[in-house]
Design an enzyme around this catalytic site. Structure first.
Site, PDB file in Angstrom:
ATOM      1  CB  THR A  75      12.833  -4.904  -0.419  1.00 25.02           C
ATOM      2  OG1 THR A  75      11.845  -5.752  -0.819  1.00 25.02           O
ATOM      3  CG2 THR A  75      11.657  -4.206   0.748  1.00 25.02           C
ATOM      4  CD  GLU A 125      21.999  -4.256  -2.113  1.00 24.22           C
ATOM      5  OE1 GLU A 125      21.299  -5.072  -1.131  1.00 24.22           O
ATOM      6  OE2 GLU A 125      22.199  -5.408  -3.115  1.00 24.22           O
ATOM      7  CB  THR A 131      19.101 -17.938   2.761  1.00 24.52           C
ATOM      8  OG1 THR A 131      20.192 -19.189   2.377  1.00 24.52           O
ATOM      9  CG2 THR A 131      18.667 -17.338   1.619  1.00 24.52           C
ATOM     10  CG  ASN A 177      23.306  -8.508  -3.744  1.00 28.20           C
ATOM     11  OD1 ASN A 177      22.508  -8.420  -2.724  1.00 28.20           O
ATOM     12  ND2 ASN A 177      23.633  -7.262  -4.080  1.00 28.20           N
ATOM     13  CE  LYS A 192      15.102  -1.676   3.036  1.00 31.52           C
ATOM     14  NZ  LYS A 192      15.212  -2.782   2.168  1.00 31.52           N
ATOM     15  CB  THR A 240      17.882  -4.606   4.574  1.00 33.15           C
ATOM     16  OG1 THR A 240      17.767  -3.853   3.108  1.00 33.15           O
ATOM     17  CG2 THR A 240      16.454  -4.981   4.846  1.00 33.15           C
TER      18      THR A 240
END
Lengths: 410, 410
Positions: free
Chosen positions: A197, A283, A410, A405, A179, A153
């Protein structure tokens, strides 16, 4: 144990592939499949978030009975979580589409998803891509690369590792892809009872029973995936799946045997490599930080203390600023809900004790500043309460993390 | 209850002042004093961080016996925490310097510090400034302003409030000043057993016994200071101190009386106003977010769930990005260690339910986007597990927060 090439396709009898099925706006690969030629013993550990994706619920239900498994299908870009009864149906449809195309049973297919929460999966497009996915399966490094890409992702690099080791005169191979870059603070258990995740799919050609396999996996993740935090946020979709197809023809690995220890060690090395790779690719990360906790009453206390420090925004912004602000380390560890002796608290930056016996140890400022300008930083905290310890790994909190972020719509 | 001017100097018989004593590089005021003309009943609540500053330890020890108190001396720019035995001595020296200059007992002076941890306090300079500090004491708004300024660190505005109310035919006044912008996630208890640096000093001229005063303070902070989080980091120095000098000559406020309820309500209103002011002035904050938790088993569960969501980096960066990413809200609340029913989880943004009965409620994207571009945002989460609730307040996580805290050098 020796490192080899190939990721999940390194063990005998496994093939893998990945395609773009229409989820990612970037049109990058977003659907992957890992398949074994023959039936496998399967094990898994899952997020302990109370809010769990449908794929997590389904795998938990299937693995409870230690069934044979043959394949893992996974999509990225959409977590298919909090999507109601239709979302549950979509998870089943993913398994069925893979099973039909492979000519195996639906219950032999495990499912994983990662991405946005609460958004309907474009299941029609996904289903239409499954034949291409299956025809593109490859047993060589190419298949592994495509699969490793298709689960990413916000990751910037693919994460893979494979090793071989000798067991009862045979060569056993273990391979994995993973990942994870954000929403990384895993706490996985076999029953998914309580934390990122991150996805990791591991394959092996070892002969090993499902029970021994599961226990070996639980040991392997304990000091690897469950010891990292990028941003302190635990995902609804975390999972590690392990398939063993017995093609190595070793004598079955028995519980508490030297072979089991060797196998678990190799599995642990793969998990630790991939866990660290997630933190390095965290990130916006500019630092790779190892926090060693000593003097704890228990390993669980040490882990809790380490992850508390690793989750502190003030610690993480100081790290981003290359600031050896050890006061923030001490303040943060003081909030961990564990036994400690504040009067005996000790703090070490690299090889320099800065707080020892509740006294500040004078340091050359320039030396600490140089230490904190490095990418790799090691911090040691001694709680002064016992003889146990743990090591956790984390990244810093950068302006780039906030940008990634706040822009991730969305 | 009516708002009045004057902060800590609004109640009869209190004076205050603030000077630059040599701690802050900016040469802004960094030492303050609040003094009552006569003896006071005193109460306090303190950080629950296991690593505590010397001033916290000293106040805890003094207040245990509900003694009379007369003054509070506080410095900013240095927390005097983890500074060993000399640090402890410096806290005592601060108290003694104030006591000597005021001609009162050492034990009548409470001490507070806020700033960098682990750095020696420049006690000589501080002591030399005490005579100036005392000669500059003023009973009017000017004294209050100087004191309010002298406790600020990264705060951008002073925080003060005062009210008056009628009790048994007399006018009782309550006034307060506070500071807090970063390291804000308080959990204070009377015995300092377990969570920000926030400081709040409250004065009142009410006639009230130390025990009733303390209980009233504990009630007042429960739904105010203990319900906010800026960055999830709890300080080593948090404290709220309350002095009551009985100059209002009301009939003593008795436990469980209507007067006590009225007094506690007024105290609560002051604490809530100042708590919200800290969140609005949170480091780098661009949003003021109210998170209401419903359907919890207990108020403690509701608080834990609310603060878990308020502490999520992914939730806070989404807020900064004006992104109505409710999936992150759900994922975050799912990690709270409280009773919940994931199948009944409900999420409301402003007045719009987006998740209800585990189904996504279709929304006009433009409407939610507009809602999240506002400065004030209200979020409601229903855990579906009970009938209790709580409201917490938080700010967002901005690139500016990271800049402030990566540049804040030790």
């Amino acid at each position: 144990m020796k490192k080899i090439r190939g990721g999940v396709t390194a063990p005998r009898g496994f093939s893998a592939g990945g395609v773009f099925c229409g989820i990612k706006a970037s049109r990058k690969k977003d659907l992957m499949l890992v398949v074994s030629d023959g039936p496998c013993a399967a094990g898994g550990v899952f997020t302990t978030n109370r809010v769990r994706a449908h794929c997590v619920e389904r795998n938990l239900r299937l693995l409870r009975n230690r069934p044979a498994a043959r394949a893992v299908i996974a999509n990225s870009g959409n977590a298919n979580c909090l999507t109601g009864p239709s979302g549950r149906r979509h998870t089943e449809m993913m398994a069925k589409a893979a099973a039909d195309a492979l000519g195996i049973g639906e219950d032999e297919v495990l499912v994983a998803s990662t991405g946005v929460i609460g958004k309907r999966l474009p299941i029609e497009r996904l289903m239409r891509s499954v034949p291409d996915l299956v025809s593109g399966l490859r047993p060589n490094p190419a298949g592994n690369q495509a699969a490793a890409q298709a689960i990413l992702t916000t990751d910037t690099v693919i994460k893979e590792m494979a090793v071989k080791l000798g067991i009862s005169g045979r060569t056993v191979r273990i391979g994995a892809i993973a990942k994870g870059s954000g929403m990384i603070h895993p706490e996985m258990t076999p029953d998914g009872l309580r934390h990122a995740t991150m996805l990791c799919f591991i394959t092996t050609d070892a002969v090993i029973s499902p029970d021994v396999l599961q226990r070996s996996l639980e040991k392997a993740i304990r000091r690897s995936f469950n010891m990292i935090s990028v941003d302190g946020d635990m995902s609804t979709n975390d999972m590690v799946l392990l398939l063993a197809n017995a093609k190595a023809k070793n004598r079955p690995i028995r519980e508490k045997s030297a072979e089991e220890a060797a196998f678990t060690r190799a599995l642990g090395a793969i998990c630790l490599h991939l866990a660290k790779a997630m933190v390095r690719d965290g990130e916006g990360a500019t630092k790779f930080v190892e926090i060693q906790i000593k003097g704890a009453r228990s390993e669980a206390d040490a882990r809790e203390a380490g992850l508390t420090v690793a989750s502190s925004s003030l610690v993480k912004t100081a790290l981003f600023g290359c600031d050896p602000n050890w006061g923030r380390l001490a303040a943060s560890v003081g909030t961990a809900d564990v036994e400690m002796n504040p009067a005996k608290l000790q703090v070490k930056l690299g090889r320099h004790w800065v707080l020892s016996g509740n006294r500040v140890v004078k340091q050359k400022k320039a030396e600490l500043a140089r230490l904190f300008r490095r990418k790799n930083i090691k911090i040691t905290l001694d709680l002064g309460a016992g003889r146990c310890g743990a090591t956790v790994w984390t990244s810093d909190l950068s302006t780039q993390y906030v940008r990634i972020n706040s822009a991730y719509r969305t």
